[in-house]
Design an enzyme around this catalytic site. Structure first.
Site, PDB file in Angstrom:
ATOM      1  N   ASP A 129      96.046 -22.912  74.038  1.00 44.39           N
ATOM      2  CA  ASP A 129      96.043 -24.229  73.412  1.00 44.39           C
ATOM      3  C   ASP A 129      95.854 -25.274  74.510  1.00 44.39           C
ATOM      4  O   ASP A 129      96.527 -25.203  75.543  1.00 44.39           O
ATOM      5  CB  ASP A 129      97.377 -24.441  72.684  1.00 44.39           C
ATOM      6  CG  ASP A 129      97.314 -25.613  71.732  1.00 44.39           C
ATOM      7  OD1 ASP A 129      96.991 -26.738  72.181  1.00 44.39           O
ATOM      8  OD2 ASP A 129      97.567 -25.409  70.530  1.00 44.39           O
TER       9      ASP A 129
ATOM     10  N   SER B 268      82.952 -38.826  66.378  1.00 42.44           N
ATOM     11  CA  SER B 268      82.396 -38.604  65.050  1.00 42.44           C
ATOM     12  C   SER B 268      81.916 -39.909  64.438  1.00 42.44           C
ATOM     13  O   SER B 268      82.443 -40.988  64.750  1.00 42.44           O
ATOM     14  CB  SER B 268      83.511 -38.017  64.171  1.00 42.44           C
ATOM     15  OG  SER B 268      83.137 -38.065  62.819  1.00 42.44           O
TER      16      SER B 268
ATOM     17  N   TYR C  79      92.318 -38.045  60.403  1.00 41.48           N
ATOM     18  CA  TYR C  79      91.344 -37.384  61.278  1.00 41.48           C
ATOM     19  C   TYR C  79      90.483 -38.426  62.009  1.00 41.48           C
ATOM     20  O   TYR C  79      90.324 -38.391  63.226  1.00 41.48           O
ATOM     21  CB  TYR C  79      90.450 -36.432  60.473  1.00 41.48           C
ATOM     22  CG  TYR C  79      89.239 -35.996  61.258  1.00 41.48           C
ATOM     23  CD1 TYR C  79      89.356 -35.124  62.331  1.00 41.48           C
ATOM     24  CD2 TYR C  79      87.961 -36.496  60.955  1.00 41.48           C
ATOM     25  CE1 TYR C  79      88.248 -34.749  63.084  1.00 41.48           C
ATOM     26  CE2 TYR C  79      86.851 -36.125  61.695  1.00 41.48           C
ATOM     27  CZ  TYR C  79      86.999 -35.252  62.762  1.00 41.48           C
ATOM     28  OH  TYR C  79      85.914 -34.894  63.506  1.00 41.48           O
TER      29      TYR C  79
ATOM     30  N   LYS D 106      90.064 -39.630  66.263  1.00 42.22           N
ATOM     31  CA  LYS D 106      88.855 -39.797  67.077  1.00 42.22           C
ATOM     32  C   LYS D 106      88.801 -41.220  67.640  1.00 42.22           C
ATOM     33  O   LYS D 106      88.468 -41.439  68.803  1.00 42.22           O
ATOM     34  CB  LYS D 106      87.606 -39.502  66.238  1.00 42.22           C
ATOM     35  CG  LYS D 106      87.499 -38.053  65.792  1.00 42.22           C
ATOM     36  CD  LYS D 106      87.367 -37.111  66.972  1.00 42.22           C
ATOM     37  CE  LYS D 106      87.305 -35.657  66.568  1.00 42.22           C
ATOM     38  NZ  LYS D 106      87.412 -34.734  67.710  1.00 42.22           N
TER      39      LYS D 106
ATOM     40  N   ASN E 227      84.738 -27.338  53.331  1.00 49.06           N
ATOM     41  CA  ASN E 227      84.822 -28.791  53.116  1.00 49.06           C
ATOM     42  C   ASN E 227      83.451 -29.429  53.208  1.00 49.06           C
ATOM     43  O   ASN E 227      83.227 -30.499  52.678  1.00 49.06           O
ATOM     44  CB  ASN E 227      85.682 -29.435  54.217  1.00 49.06           C
ATOM     45  CG  ASN E 227      87.125 -29.030  54.088  1.00 49.06           C
ATOM     46  OD1 ASN E 227      87.725 -29.214  53.049  1.00 49.06           O
ATOM     47  ND2 ASN E 227      87.665 -28.445  55.144  1.00 49.06           N
TER      48      ASN E 227
HETATM   49  N1  LIG Z   1      81.494 -30.250  62.290  1.00 54.66           N
HETATM   50  C1  LIG Z   1      81.466 -31.552  62.036  1.00 54.66           C
HETATM   51  O1  LIG Z   1      81.038 -31.972  60.951  1.00 54.66           O
HETATM   52  C2  LIG Z   1      81.934 -32.556  63.070  1.00 54.66           C
HETATM   53  C3  LIG Z   1      81.522 -33.886  62.952  1.00 54.66           C
HETATM   54  C4  LIG Z   1      81.952 -34.812  63.888  1.00 54.66           C
HETATM   55  C5  LIG Z   1      82.807 -34.410  64.917  1.00 54.66           C
HETATM   56  N2  LIG Z   1      83.213 -33.128  64.999  1.00 54.66           N
HETATM   57  C6  LIG Z   1      84.129 -32.740  66.087  1.00 54.66           C
HETATM   58  O2  LIG Z   1      83.472 -31.823  66.938  1.00 54.66           O
HETATM   59  C7  LIG Z   1      84.407 -30.880  67.469  1.00 54.66           C
HETATM   60  C8  LIG Z   1      83.914 -29.486  67.174  1.00 54.66           C
HETATM   61  O3  LIG Z   1      83.753 -29.348  65.759  1.00 54.66           O
HETATM   62  P1  LIG Z   1      83.369 -27.979  65.066  1.00 54.66           P
HETATM   63  O4  LIG Z   1      82.655 -28.311  63.808  1.00 54.66           O
HETATM   64  O5  LIG Z   1      82.752 -27.062  66.035  1.00 54.66           O
HETATM   65  O6  LIG Z   1      84.830 -27.480  64.669  1.00 54.66           O
HETATM   66  P2  LIG Z   1      85.499 -26.049  64.825  1.00 54.66           P
HETATM   67  O7  LIG Z   1      86.806 -26.093  64.117  1.00 54.66           O
HETATM   68  O8  LIG Z   1      84.531 -24.988  64.446  1.00 54.66           O
HETATM   69  O9  LIG Z   1      85.734 -25.975  66.401  1.00 54.66           O
HETATM   70  C9  LIG Z   1      86.858 -26.549  67.023  1.00 54.66           C
HETATM   71  C10 LIG Z   1      87.464 -25.476  67.906  1.00 54.66           C
HETATM   72  O10 LIG Z   1      88.606 -26.000  68.585  1.00 54.66           O
HETATM   73  C11 LIG Z   1      89.631 -25.033  68.565  1.00 54.66           C
HETATM   74  N3  LIG Z   1      90.897 -25.788  68.728  1.00 54.66           N
HETATM   75  C12 LIG Z   1      91.413 -26.724  67.894  1.00 54.66           C
HETATM   76  N4  LIG Z   1      92.532 -27.241  68.438  1.00 54.66           N
HETATM   77  C13 LIG Z   1      92.713 -26.626  69.639  1.00 54.66           C
HETATM   78  C14 LIG Z   1      93.670 -26.746  70.681  1.00 54.66           C
HETATM   79  N5  LIG Z   1      94.691 -27.607  70.601  1.00 54.66           N
HETATM   80  N6  LIG Z   1      93.535 -25.968  71.780  1.00 54.66           N
HETATM   81  C15 LIG Z   1      92.505 -25.087  71.885  1.00 54.66           C
HETATM   82  N7  LIG Z   1      91.571 -24.932  70.930  1.00 54.66           N
HETATM   83  C16 LIG Z   1      91.670 -25.699  69.824  1.00 54.66           C
HETATM   84  C17 LIG Z   1      89.467 -24.296  67.258  1.00 54.66           C
HETATM   85  O11 LIG Z   1      90.010 -22.987  67.285  1.00 54.66           O
HETATM   86  C18 LIG Z   1      87.937 -24.266  67.109  1.00 54.66           C
HETATM   87  O12 LIG Z   1      87.389 -23.115  67.706  1.00 54.66           O
HETATM   88  C19 LIG Z   1      85.754 -31.212  66.841  1.00 54.66           C
HETATM   89  O13 LIG Z   1      86.478 -32.000  67.740  1.00 54.66           O
HETATM   90  C20 LIG Z   1      85.367 -32.012  65.610  1.00 54.66           C
HETATM   91  O14 LIG Z   1      86.379 -32.910  65.232  1.00 54.66           O
HETATM   92  C21 LIG Z   1      82.782 -32.175  64.107  1.00 54.66           C
END
Ligand SMILES: NC(=O)c1ccc[n+]([C@@H]2O[C@H](COP(=O)([O-])OP(=O)(O)OC[C@H]3O[C@@H](n4cnc5c(N)ncnc54)[C@H](O)[C@@H]3O)[C@@H](O)[C@H]2O)c1
Length: 337
Positions: free
Chosen positions: A58, A124, A148, A152, A197
């Site tokens: 983590d 985001s 959420y 950010k 989602n």
């Molecule tokens: N997918 C989208 O639509 C989107 C849009 C805008 C921003 N984001 C941001 O981009 C980033 C990546 O998104 P994603 O879609 O790949 O999500 P995802 O959930 O697939 O990837 C996030 C990863 O972070 C890991 N994680 C979460 N908290 C953690 C912690 N405290 N320590 C270690 N690992 C941790 C999870 O296990 C996961 O593998 C995120 O920060 C998300 O908020 C995503």
């Protein structure tokens, strides 16, 4: 370069890791696997034909991070790790604030201690205040409607303050719009737990027969067909955007927010129809009531990314639909749990 990737087992992280490896960079991944599978890491290694260190930890765990930084000498960090489900964040805000803020603060503290001051942060489009004129550019008004989004927003502020306090830092805040699609190999992709989602996994799972029909939330928006319009971007284009952001961060100091979007808005029904046409499948849908908080249209101005990073999205909507389906149909249960 040697790059630490937090959250590298996740959807966007795994695609970015693959792109970094393909371009010859060395990477180390830290992921708690709270929302990912170890299998994703294995597949990235297979696709790239290279191993890399993976720590299941983590990012809030400062001791664990110290161990990672003691071993690797990083030029730059990409911080994807975070919880991302908007609806869930409304029900369990403390978990979101704790995870997303404390991971960012802990990471920066450890980076500072080790003299690593180049950071790419996953922000985001949700930081833009609902109702701002479109396209949203980086100077558009900010403001969020759910925990959420606020995480950010707050992380962005923390990072801006950090750069003011120590101008040696370089931070790029990448504001993603709506990432969809998958690597064309069909080996890695988006693998949501439970009911998705996001639109595309739901569309693909409906085509697969895992859901009876897709719920289209509202058809009376002020858009060309009444359904909500968003800026969908291929995840491999996003991955390229991160590579460009690293180059930028290595050559500049300061803090810049930069949109990663295509600048083109597609409606929910545009997506459904393109998905059916490109893949030769049916996606049954019903019109359901609007969801609270949804707005007519959100799309990016991609000008700053073009100007500062020399980057722009190259892949089409057809590419996004084809690659999403390829991943989903080759992996009907995702990575398998
Ligand atoms: N997918 C989208 O639509 C989107 C849009 C805008 C921003 N984001 C941001 O981009 C980033 C990546 O998104 P994603 O879609 O790949 O999500 P995802 O959930 O697939 O990837 C996030 C990863 O972070 C890991 N994680 C979460 N908290 C953690 C912690 N405290 N320590 C270690 N690992 C941790 C999870 O296990 C996961 O593998 C995120 O920060 C998300 O908020 C995503």
């Amino acid at each position: 370069m040697n790059i630490l990737v937090t959250g590298g087992a996740g959807y966007i992280g795994s695609h970015t890791c693959l792109e970094l490896l393909r371009r010859g960079h060395d990477i180390t991944v830290v992921d708690s696997l709270v929302n990912a599978q170890r299998e994703a890491v294995k597949r990235v290694q297979q696709l790239a034909g290279r191993e890399f260190p993976f720590y299941q930890a983590d990012v809030r765990d400062e001791e664990a991070l110290e161990t990672v930084f003691a071993v690797g000498r990083f030029d730059c960090v990409i911080h994807f790790a975070g919880l991302k489900a908007v609806g869930e964040s409304v029900g369990i805000p403390l978990r979101y604030y704790d995870n997303n803020l404390n991971s960012t603060i802990t990471l920066c503290r450890v980076m500072q201690r080790h003299g690593v001051k180049r950071l790419i942060f996953s922000s985001s489009a949700t930081v833009y205040k609902p109702g701002v004129p479109m396209p949203a550019d980086e100077s558009s008004e900010l403001g969020c409607t759910n925990p959420y989004g606020w995480t950010k927003f707050m992380c962005e502020q923390i990072l801006r303050d950090l750069v003011v306090a120590d101008p040696d830092w370089s931070v790029v805040l990448l504001r993603y719009f709506n990432p969809i699609g998958a690597d064309p190999s069909g080996r890695i992709g988006e693998d949501p737990t439970g009911i998705p989602n996001n639109l595309l996994p739901f569309v693909a799972q409906t085509a697969l027969g895992r859901h009876k029909e897709l719920h289209v939330f509202g058809n009376d928006y002020q858009t060309h067909d009444g359904t909500g319009v968003r800026d969908y971007i291929h995840v491999s284009d996003l991955a390229d955007g991160h590579v460009a952001a690293i180059d930028y961060a290595m050559n500049h100091t300061g803090c810049e927010a930069i949109n990663l979007g295509t600048g083109i808005g597609y409606s929910v029904l545009d997506i459904v129809h393109a998905f059916e046409r490109v893949n030769g499948v049916k996606v049954p849908y019903v019109i359901s009531p609007r969801r609270p908080g949804d707005v007519d249209a959100v799309f990016a101005s991609p000008d700053k990314a073009r100007r500062l990073l020399g980057w722009e999205a190259r892949r089409s909507l057809d590419d996004m639909c084809r690659d999403s389906w390829h991943w989903q149909s080759m992996n009907p249960q995702g990575y398998g749990r």
